[in-house]
Every structure is written in structure tokens, then in C-alpha cells.
Design an enzyme around this catalytic site. Structure first.
Site, PDB file in Angstrom:
ATOM      1  N   ARG A  86       7.102 -21.093  26.063  1.00 30.41           N
ATOM      2  CA  ARG A  86       5.778 -21.320  26.644  1.00 30.41           C
ATOM      3  C   ARG A  86       5.435 -20.165  27.575  1.00 30.41           C
ATOM      4  NH1 ARG A  86       2.980 -26.176  30.250  1.00 30.41           N
ATOM      5  NH2 ARG A  86       1.313 -26.519  28.765  1.00 30.41           N
ATOM      6  N   GLY A 110      -1.727 -32.558  27.887  1.00 28.87           N
ATOM      7  CA  GLY A 110      -0.884 -32.925  29.006  1.00 28.87           C
ATOM      8  C   GLY A 110      -1.257 -34.260  29.601  1.00 28.87           C
ATOM      9  N   GLN A 162      12.262 -28.955  27.182  1.00 29.05           N
ATOM     10  CA  GLN A 162      11.819 -27.729  27.836  1.00 29.05           C
ATOM     11  C   GLN A 162      12.879 -27.296  28.845  1.00 29.05           C
ATOM     12  OE1 GLN A 162       8.969 -27.118  31.070  1.00 29.05           O
ATOM     13  NE2 GLN A 162       7.694 -25.996  29.619  1.00 29.05           N
ATOM     14  N   TYR A 209       7.747 -19.468  37.024  1.00 28.43           N
ATOM     15  CA  TYR A 209       9.186 -19.728  37.105  1.00 28.43           C
ATOM     16  C   TYR A 209       9.955 -18.482  36.648  1.00 28.43           C
ATOM     17  CZ  TYR A 209       7.431 -24.347  38.090  1.00 28.43           C
ATOM     18  OH  TYR A 209       6.754 -25.390  38.663  1.00 28.43           O
TER      19      TYR A 209
END
Length: 357
Positions: A224, A312, A98, A177
Site C-alpha cells: 500500500r 474503509g 497488513q 510509517y
């Protein structure tokens, strides 16, 4: 009938099951953003996942959000990742990196540089630094001419990721982000070609993905997204229209997948599933929310058309999560105190299910 344990063809990979290990920050990298032998063990322990997506990896020095995270922007970092990917491969696994540019969610004490963002608007909340939590600083707004350089940083890191042995990359376009900041209607106050109407706010995301596809190929590239998510204070207006427009621009690029988080109403997410012609990975619960993804959640979203389901926290405490769910075995609880503390405790100390003798 499709179940979690039905195989799936993802680009050039055959996944033995529909379970994806979601990206999760663990801040266990060595100085210089180098991967470690403990990281190799950690990921190899979880190689029975259909696909592993690594923790967020910074594509540049200025893209680093948290201290202790690994990078993919130096030759030394590439070398450090090779034993990690080799260990996953040796255990029969598949792994994407990622790529996470923190944008304004960073601090000069971490990188030595003033964070950058679409606009000079600070994130909401405290950010991690080497000396503890500090208020998020005001970022420097990127000049128009600088923006493509940051979009290309994902592509450059993707080349390094493939060189390091990753099967592909996932661009972190979620959770407040940098890509998410450009999509936002309150973090992005720009009046140039990267701000304002939806067609402009999606431009950075599209350019970053397109550059990555050009660098390593569509079948090695995923993204994502967190539609409507409000992480780090980002807000988005016209969520369905924003993400439908983004997916329409991404569709011709032949991506490996889009990875959605459950940050919007199910109706919106189902509509986006219908709008996306390719593989959809669904994270069925709110990241860091009150509940973890269960088998029921996974089955529900497979029924709604998701192709793959990401888990997760369950993967943190259950390296053999695939086998536990397949056999209806108990799911071990995770120790939240060890998420980011460093060291091997709460990292390599979770064991596979112990059967009674």
C-alpha cells in the site's frame, strides 16, 4: 462491462467481487499483541468482501506503533490469529494481513524501546501511548548495517501470516510509517545507500518487498502506497518520478497488487496506474478525510482502470456493505467515538440491513 460485482482473479484467489475491505486500526488486541475471539467475529462478519486486508499488524516489537495492536512475530501470535482466519474462511472469505512497521511513529512507553527511523527526525504530532497521547519522540537513526534487518522483518512476519492462515500480506508502505519514511525527502536525511536521490530512497521499500516475495511468493504479496501523502509530517519531492521509479523496480517481482491511496492529484494517480502492469487496488478518497468512498467513487476509478476498489469506514458500520451496495440499500453511519475505544461496542454491534417485515 466491469462493475463492482464482477469477479476477479487475484493470484491464486478468485474474488467474487471487486470490493476490498481496507486496513483499519481498531486496537482490540489482547496483551502480547494477541488476536481475540471478537476479532474473529469482526472479520468473519465482513467476509463477503472480495478481499479483506487486516488492520496493521506489527512485524516486530520495535515495529509496534500503537498500543492494543496485534503482532505476527511470536508463535503465540500465530496461534491467536488462526481462529480469526479460520472464521473468515468458514464464511467463504479471503484475507491478507497488513504488515505495519511504525518506525518513528511509536513511543518507548508502548514498546519499551526507543523508536527507530531512517534519520533522527521526529514525526509531527502526538502518538498514542498506554497513558494517552504524547509528543512523537525523536527516533534513533538506523545504522546502515541495521537497515536490512528491518526490511527482512516484513518477510519473517509474512511467513508467520501464511502459517496463521492468511492468504497473503500487504506491506504498509503508506501514511508516514517506516517504508514511507524512507521514501520521504524530509524524514530521510541519510547520505548512505538508503538516502538522497530517488534510487536510494526507494531501496528500503524494494528490499522489504523482495524479501517478502522470496519468503511467501509474489502472488501472496501486496503493498500500500500514499503518493504525496503528508501523514505524520512526511514530505516527498518529485512524487511522480519517485513512485514511477518504485513501481518500475517492483514490477518484475510479480506482486499480487499495488494499493494506492488518493493522496495525489488524479492525473498523477492515473499515470501510476498506466505505469503499473499488474493489479491495482484504488482507495478513491483521502484516508480519514471528510468523505467516505461511495459507489460513484468506485465506479469512477473502475472506469479509470483500477481493478479493485477499497472501502474503509463504510465497512466498519456495514458488515454487509457488498449486499447494501448491490441492492442500493442505505449505508449506515459509523460512530467515530468507538474507533479506538476497545470493547465490542462499535465493533461487533453493527448489524446487517434489516428489511421491513
Amino acid at each position: 462491462m466491469t462493475t463492482l460485482f464482477t469477479s476477479y482473479r487475484l493470484g491464486g484467489l478468485t474474488l467474487p467481487n471487486r470490493m476490498v475491505m481496507a486496513p483499519m486500526t481498531r486496537v482490540r488486541a489482547a496483551a502480547g499483541g494477541l488476536a481475540t475471539s471478537s476479532m474473529a467475529t469482526y472479520y468473519a462478519q465482513r467476509a463477503t468482501a472480495g478481499l479483506i486486508v487486516s488492520e496493521g499488524v506489527q512485524p516486530s516489537t520495535i515495529g509496534q506503533s500503537n498500543p492494543g495492536t496485534p503482532g505476527l512475530h511470536t508463535d503465540e501470535q500465530v496461534e491467536a490469529w488462526r481462529p480469526v482466519t479460520a472464521a473468515v474462511h468458514a464464511n467463504g472469505g479471503r484475507i491478507f494481513a497488513q504488515l505495519m512497521h511504525g518506525g518513528r511513529v511509536s513511543h518507548s512507553d508502548t514498546t519499551g524501546l526507543q523508536p527507530v527511523g531512517p534519520s533522527a527526525v521526529p514525526a509531527v504530532g502526538d502518538v498514542f501511548t498506554p497513558t494517552g497521547l504524547q509528543p512523537a519522540p525523536t527516533p534513533r537513526a538506523l545504522d546502515t548495517a541495521e537497515v536490512p534487518e528491518h526490511a527482512r522483518s516484513y518477510a519473517e512476519a509474512a511467513r508467520r501470516a501464511v502459517d496463521a492462515g492468511f492468504h497473503g500480506v500487504e506491506l504498509h508502505g503508506a501514511n508516514g510509517y517506516l517504508i514511507s519514511q524512507f521514501l520521504s525527502s524530509n524524514a530521510n536525511l541519510r547520505t548512505d545507500r538508503y538516502g538522497g536521490p530517488i534510487v536510494n530512497r526507494i531501496r528500503f521499500a524494494v528490499e522489504a518487498v523482495a524479501a517478502t516475495v522470496e519468503a511467501v511468493g509474489g502472488e501472496r504479496t501486496g503493498i500500500r502506497l500514499s503518493p504525496g501523502g503528508m501523514f505524520w509530517g512526511v514530505q516527498e519531492t518529485d512524487v511522480h518520478e519517485l513512485y514511477a521509479a518504485l513501481l518500475a523496480e517492483l514490477a518484475p517481482l510479480g506482486l499480487a497488487y499495488v494499493h494506492l491511496e488518493a493522496t495525489a492529484d488524479e492525473e498523477v494517480l492515473v499515470a501510476l496506474r498506466r505505469a503499473w502492469p499488474g493489479t491495482l487496488v484504488m482507495n478513491p478518497v483521502l484516508p480519514m478525510g471528510p468523505k467516505q468512498t461511495s459507489r460513484d467513487d468506485a465506479d469512477h476509478w473502475l472506469g479509470l482502470g483500477a481493478d479493485l476498489i477499497s472501502f474503509g469506514r463504510a465497512f466498519l458500520a456495514n458488515p454487509d456493505l457488498v449486499e447494501r451496495l448491490r441492492g442500493g440499500l442505505p449505508i449506515a453511519p459509523v460512530d467515530e467515538a468507538t474507533y479506538y475505544q476497545g470493547g465490542d461496542a462499535g465493533y461487533l454491534t453493527y448489524s446487517a440491513h434489516q428489511y421491513a417485515g
